[in-house]
Design an enzyme around this catalytic site. Structure first.
Site, PDB file in Angstrom:
ATOM      1  N   ASN A   1     -12.882  -3.343   2.617  1.00  0.00           N
ATOM      2  CA  ASN A   1     -13.867  -2.188   2.705  1.00  0.00           C
ATOM      3  C   ASN A   1     -14.696  -2.164   1.374  1.00  0.00           C
ATOM      4  OD1 ASN A   1     -12.704  -1.147   4.920  1.00  0.00           O
ATOM      5  ND2 ASN A   1     -10.784  -0.017   3.769  1.00  0.00           N
TER       6      ASN A   1
ATOM      7  N   GLY B   1     -15.831   2.513   3.822  1.00  0.00           N
ATOM      8  CA  GLY B   1     -14.549   3.112   3.835  1.00  0.00           C
ATOM      9  C   GLY B   1     -13.709   2.842   2.284  1.00  0.00           C
TER      10      GLY B   1
ATOM     11  N   HIS C   1     -10.092  -5.135  -3.270  1.00  0.00           N
ATOM     12  CA  HIS C   1      -9.022  -5.674  -2.746  1.00  0.00           C
ATOM     13  C   HIS C   1      -9.026  -5.990  -1.291  1.00  0.00           C
ATOM     14  CE1 HIS C   1      -9.879  -1.256  -2.457  1.00  0.00           C
ATOM     15  NE2 HIS C   1      -9.437  -1.433  -1.054  1.00  0.00           N
TER      16      HIS C   1
ATOM     17  N   ASP D   1       0.869  -1.082   0.156  1.00  0.00           N
ATOM     18  CA  ASP D   1      -0.065  -0.037  -0.041  1.00  0.00           C
ATOM     19  C   ASP D   1       0.883   1.464  -0.009  1.00  0.00           C
ATOM     20  OD1 ASP D   1      -3.132   0.311   0.873  1.00  0.00           O
ATOM     21  OD2 ASP D   1      -1.838   2.316   0.913  1.00  0.00           O
TER      22      ASP D   1
END
Ligand code: 5GP
Ligand code: ZN
Length: 116
Positions: free
Chosen positions: A86, A92, A99, A30
């Site tokens: 999410n 969110g 993912h 990330d």
């Protein structure tokens, strides 16, 4: 989905730090980690969200679920890890390409590091 960020990463149009790749799945770090280890696992097929997974995707999502513990081991998360999906804006989700977040180690907050 030509304007999807994760599709661009999959096509190699945006650089990313890959940790795993096969014909169906890509995993990469990330860009804005919230934990010491923060990896995203995505299907190469564009699926908007968990709300959009269909029967025909079962093998693909099964494959992702099998890959995640192996990846976690590779990442050194032998003591355990969190997996987060999410879904939808209120859930969110900010990138609308399905993912799975793999989160391990200590969480990074504005006021420092905290144990998971
Ligand atoms: P979401 O909030 O949709 O569940 O998660 C999207 C994640 O994608 C966020 O954790 C965010 O930091 C990450 N992200 C957004 N843009 C990029 C990018 O260009 N590269 C990478 N590697 N991660 C990104
Ligand atoms: Zn996409």
């Amino acid at each position: 989905m030509s304007d999807c960020i994760f599709c661009k990463i999959i096509r190699g149009e945006i650089n990313t730090q890959k940790v795993y790749e096969d014909s169906d799945i890509l995993a990469f770090h990330d860009a804005f980690p919230v934990a010491e280890t923060h990896v995203l696992v995505v299907p190469k097929k564009h699926i908007d969200s968990l709300n959009h997974v269909e029967e025909k995707d079962l093998e693909l999502v099964g494959k992702i679920n099998l890959a995640i513990p192996k990846l976690a081991e590779t990442l050194g998360l032998n003591a355990g890890f969190k997996t987060l999906i999410n879904t939808g804006r209120a859930g969110g989700q900010t990138i609308f390409h399905l993912h799975y977040h793999i989160l391990g180690g200590r969480f990074i907050r504005k006021d420092g590091l905290h144990q998971v």
